[in-house]
Design a protein around this motif. Structure first.
Motif, PDB file in Angstrom:
ATOM      1  N   GLU A 192      38.250  38.858  44.583  1.00 31.46           N
ATOM      2  CA  GLU A 192      39.675  38.618  44.356  1.00 31.46           C
ATOM      3  C   GLU A 192      40.486  39.856  44.732  1.00 31.46           C
ATOM      4  N   ALA A 193      40.034  41.040  44.317  1.00 30.34           N
ATOM      5  CA  ALA A 193      40.747  42.283  44.667  1.00 30.34           C
ATOM      6  C   ALA A 193      40.755  42.494  46.174  1.00 30.34           C
ATOM      7  N   ARG A 194      39.657  42.179  46.826  1.00 26.48           N
ATOM      8  CA  ARG A 194      39.587  42.329  48.286  1.00 26.48           C
ATOM      9  C   ARG A 194      40.592  41.420  48.985  1.00 26.48           C
ATOM     10  N   MET A 195      40.731  40.183  48.501  1.00 28.45           N
ATOM     11  CA  MET A 195      41.698  39.259  49.105  1.00 28.45           C
ATOM     12  C   MET A 195      43.116  39.822  49.016  1.00 28.45           C
ATOM     13  N   GLU A 227      47.326  33.302  50.519  1.00 28.58           N
ATOM     14  CA  GLU A 227      47.137  31.861  50.349  1.00 28.58           C
ATOM     15  C   GLU A 227      45.724  31.574  49.825  1.00 28.58           C
ATOM     16  N   GLU A 228      44.751  32.260  50.390  1.00 27.86           N
ATOM     17  CA  GLU A 228      43.370  32.119  49.940  1.00 27.86           C
ATOM     18  C   GLU A 228      43.245  32.595  48.493  1.00 27.86           C
ATOM     19  N   TRP A 229      43.946  33.678  48.177  1.00 29.84           N
ATOM     20  CA  TRP A 229      43.937  34.232  46.820  1.00 29.84           C
ATOM     21  C   TRP A 229      44.512  33.223  45.824  1.00 29.84           C
ATOM     22  N   LEU A 230      45.589  32.538  46.198  1.00 32.67           N
ATOM     23  CA  LEU A 230      46.188  31.542  45.304  1.00 32.67           C
ATOM     24  C   LEU A 230      45.217  30.418  44.960  1.00 32.67           C
ATOM     25  N   GLU A 231      44.338  30.092  45.896  1.00 35.05           N
ATOM     26  CA  GLU A 231      43.357  29.027  45.655  1.00 35.05           C
ATOM     27  C   GLU A 231      42.375  29.391  44.546  1.00 35.05           C
ATOM     28  N   LEU A 232      42.296  30.669  44.198  1.00 34.96           N
ATOM     29  CA  LEU A 232      41.402  31.102  43.132  1.00 34.96           C
ATOM     30  C   LEU A 232      41.922  30.724  41.746  1.00 34.96           C
TER      31      LEU A 232
END
Length: 168
Positions: free
Chosen positions: A24-27, A34-39
């Protein structure tokens, strides 16, 4: 660049929870918002308390207390051509200590991690360093670890802050 996230068939291991927090921190560092929001689950919150030991985000002011809709709006703002405060774009870097799994409640499908970190945010020649602890309340949805709540406690939470542009 998409990072492969394994599909779980049972409860996540401690290592899978730790790996998730690091990914998550890497994203965020790579601005893959956008990919981070999917988490995040649909009912998730991102919370940055204003007071040391704050227990309620609604009855006491917070630096941030955003649901997923507000997170989406901030991500859209960060991408916008008319967001002049992001020309050039802010960049950030997380330095994490090893996340610790504080609680596992498999019956409730809830897992809590705690991660001490330093976070640097920079734009132009302005660079800010923050020290914080991130507490993730995680769950598993359709075989994927997801964030129900991310709480970021700044060590100096009572200080006067300028704009924090990105996500810690």
């Amino acid at each position: 660049m998409t990072v492969h996230i394994p599909v779980l068939t049972g409860a996540p291991t401690d290592q899978q929870l730790i790996d998730f927090v690091v990914r998550e921190a890497r994203m965020i560092d790579q601005q893959r918002f956008e990919e981070w929001l999917e988490l995040y689950t649909e009912d998730a919150y991102y919370w940055m308390p204003l007071e040391w030991g704050q227990t309620d985000p609604k009855l006491t002011c917070s630096l941030m207390y955003e649901d997923k809709l507000l997170l989406k709006i901030r991500v859209e703002r960060l991408k916008g051509n008319r967001t002049f405060s992001q020309k050039p774009k802010s960049r950030c870097h997380h330095v994490l200590q090893v996340p610790q799994v504080d609680r596992r409640d498999e019956a409730a499908n809830e897992y809590v991690t705690w991660t001490p970190m330093h976070y640097v945010e920079t734009r132009f020649d302005d660079q800010k360093l923050y020290a914080a602890w991130a507490t993730h309340t995680l769950t598993v949805v359709d075989g994927q670890i997801r964030i129900k709540l991310k709480r970021v406690d700044l060590v100096n939470c009572e200080a006067a802050f300028g704009n924090i542009q990105l996500f810690m």
